[in-house]
Design a protein around this motif. Sequence first.
Motif, PDB file in Angstrom:
ATOM      1  N   ILE A 197       0.840  -1.197   0.000  1.00 35.00           N
ATOM      2  CA  ILE A 197       0.000   0.000   0.000  1.00 35.00           C
ATOM      3  C   ILE A 197       0.876   1.248   0.000  1.00 35.00           C
ATOM      4  CG2 ILE A 197      -1.859   1.254   1.141  1.00 35.00           C
ATOM      5  CD1 ILE A 197      -2.698  -1.518   0.268  1.00 35.00           C
TER       6      ILE A 197
ATOM      7  N   LEU B 121      -1.459  -0.819   8.528  1.00 37.13           N
ATOM      8  CA  LEU B 121      -2.457  -1.485   7.682  1.00 37.13           C
ATOM      9  C   LEU B 121      -3.837  -1.436   8.329  1.00 37.13           C
ATOM     10  CD1 LEU B 121      -0.551  -4.660   6.423  1.00 37.13           C
ATOM     11  CD2 LEU B 121      -1.009  -2.552   5.163  1.00 37.13           C
TER      12      LEU B 121
ATOM     13  N   ASN C 227      -7.092   0.355   6.557  1.00 38.08           N
ATOM     14  CA  ASN C 227      -8.279  -0.429   6.236  1.00 38.08           C
ATOM     15  C   ASN C 227      -9.391  -0.298   7.271  1.00 38.08           C
ATOM     16  OD1 ASN C 227      -7.487  -2.230   3.765  1.00 38.08           O
ATOM     17  ND2 ASN C 227      -5.706  -2.303   5.122  1.00 38.08           N
TER      18      ASN C 227
ATOM     19  N   TYR D 291      -9.401  -6.046   8.110  1.00 40.24           N
ATOM     20  CA  TYR D 291      -9.805  -6.607   6.814  1.00 40.24           C
ATOM     21  C   TYR D 291      -9.452  -5.629   5.706  1.00 40.24           C
ATOM     22  CZ  TYR D 291     -12.505  -9.865   9.626  1.00 40.24           C
ATOM     23  OH  TYR D 291     -12.879 -10.821  10.538  1.00 40.24           O
ATOM     24  N   GLU D 292      -8.887  -6.159   4.620  1.00 41.50           N
ATOM     25  CA  GLU D 292      -8.523  -5.307   3.500  1.00 41.50           C
ATOM     26  C   GLU D 292      -9.777  -4.727   2.849  1.00 41.50           C
ATOM     27  OE1 GLU D 292      -6.352  -7.984   1.046  1.00 41.50           O
ATOM     28  OE2 GLU D 292      -4.488  -7.770   2.192  1.00 41.50           O
TER      29      GLU D 292
ATOM     30  N   THR E 207     -10.167  -6.281  -0.897  1.00 41.77           N
ATOM     31  CA  THR E 207     -10.386  -7.716  -1.110  1.00 41.77           C
ATOM     32  C   THR E 207     -11.326  -8.343  -0.087  1.00 41.77           C
ATOM     33  OG1 THR E 207      -8.553  -8.490   0.285  1.00 41.77           O
ATOM     34  CG2 THR E 207      -8.028  -7.864  -1.992  1.00 41.77           C
TER      35      THR E 207
ATOM     36  N   ARG F 120      -3.962  -7.347  -6.112  1.00 42.17           N
ATOM     37  CA  ARG F 120      -4.520  -7.038  -4.794  1.00 42.17           C
ATOM     38  C   ARG F 120      -5.063  -8.278  -4.089  1.00 42.17           C
ATOM     39  NH1 ARG F 120      -8.007  -1.926  -7.126  1.00 42.17           N
ATOM     40  NH2 ARG F 120      -6.322  -0.370  -7.115  1.00 42.17           N
TER      41      ARG F 120
END
Length: 644
Positions: A16, A93, A97, A101-102, A105, A502
Amino acid sequence: MTHDDRRYFLEQVDDIAVVQCYADAFETLTLDQKRLAWHLYRAALAGRDIYYDQRCRHALDMRAVLEGILRFVPAAEGALAAALAEVRRYTKLFWINSGPYEVLTARKFVLRCRPDELRELVRLAEAAGARFLLRDDETVDDLLERLRRPFFDPEYEPLVTSKVPGPGGDVLTASANNLYVGVSLADLEGFQERYPLNSRLVRTPDGLVEQVYRIGGLYGEQIARIVEHLRLALPWAPAPTRRALEALIRFYESGETADRVAYDIAWVQDQDAPVDTINGFIEVYLDARGVKGAWEGIVYCVNRERTEMLERLAAAAPAFELRMPWKDAYRRTDVVGVTARAVDTIVQTGDAGPMSAIGINLPNDEHIRERYGSKSVTLVNVIAAYERSEPRAVREEFCWDDDERVRAEKWGPLAGELATAIHEVLGHGSGRVADRLEGQPQRYLRETYSTIEETRADLVALYVLGDPYLAEIGVVPADDQPAIVQAEYEAYARNVVYQLRRVRSGDTLEEDHMRNRQLIIHWLLEHTDAIEIRRRDGRTYYVVVSVEAFRAGCARLLADVQAIKAEGDYQAARRLVETYGTRFDPALRDEVVARAARHNLPSATAFVQPDLEPVYGPDGSVVDVRVSYPLDLQAQMLAYSSIS
């Protein structure tokens, strides 16, 4: 610092890119407009925790652990130094997000240190003064045990939203988000929701209960803080904006759908606001059913220099409606209230950031769109930050030849901005649905709705971009239009390959925008001669070989997709999405991941927002509001958590 000297790319966290976003238009505001922006900014921060909790019921407890470590343990020795570095990576991260959780995706990511190392870091933080979110009679060790699987187990609640749960699966019970508690699709048979957008559904021994998002209800404390800042904004708002904010306050107080509708109408009618906000339960992508709204807060100001093109596009909306390739029955005959602005975002929280869209069209209510119109905004400072930070290696690796690469470099930014504007202004704002749907096609299309609607809006953009009428109204120069169209078609086909980087596991797409892009290109591959799949030196390319066939194919597919939406044809929608938009070739994904890794290319971009700070006079009044740029994700996220 001149604009040419500005830092855009700040760091890369895994795959990212973290990029600074600038808001030059803020400096053009009057003092009263800056005061308005300041209070709306605080309202946007006040609701930030709502979205964390909507995405994951563990998220706020997890974030408190992570931020406690980063605030109180600046350094560690020995083996714990590596564990602290891992916590910092994971936390970034987590912020990007809004939970574990992304966004792109829907898949879970986990901590790569050991549970005992996390425990040691927490003990150091606690000894230094950190406090955590403990339940009654719970110790810190109890907390860490409760959060062990959310932090460390990738198989525990692996998807935040699951729209393809597999044979016999249920999209609600397979989704880890916090919009439903103990509820399956079967439980909803015959149940009529009074608060469909702004509630959480919970199964109790006495049946289903709607927990309503409002003051005194679910998230009541956070919503009360939002309302406090909205009230402080009222004295500085022009009359139309004030009416919209007062309507929003009433909705937050009651939670009633009628008050939400009244707010949406007032917001749409506030068409000339130099400072505006989007604040509430808006988009439904997080919900596998496409019903529950995720909270977001955005504040933006109009960028006058970049708005002229959008205004021409909006003014021509009735003419473009007549030129759409769908049946007259689905054509709007009274296109009203379409406004479009180029804006600089000042803050984006909740569902809106740090990951950001580049264009927005609201409201989502079809009845309001058809009767009162919509507002479209293109986030030009976000687009600029994307462009200034994108590595050249992306084009060099994924363009078929030098001609395509040159077109991408010369025309890609303008083509992308135009396509985004058309997507928002004409795409989401066009067409009508059958009266029997009562303005609620999502109720009929269910989990396919968001993918179908994004497909439809993208197809409008791809189709209209090649319409000579764009040049006639001065949106594009006629001589440049063919090159612009080709550059956008090539970028669109290229992106369907590139986006696979991704999704590092599995063979399905869950995110609606990724699905809709794949759906369009795979449909064109099967039904037209517009695109060829070529391979060279172990690399795969989607090459546009006929611009004319590409546009004609988009027209055919657009007519079908509009009919699906207008009639609420769930079976047709499901066939289309599952055939073309859901599954991909894992071998191609592995190839793309390897190609991107060779150049260390990012998979997505997150944005550090501008910061606002008031200047107070001797009497305590705000005499100025200053904008600054922190250039640091961690500093901004910790500051947000301190004041939200």
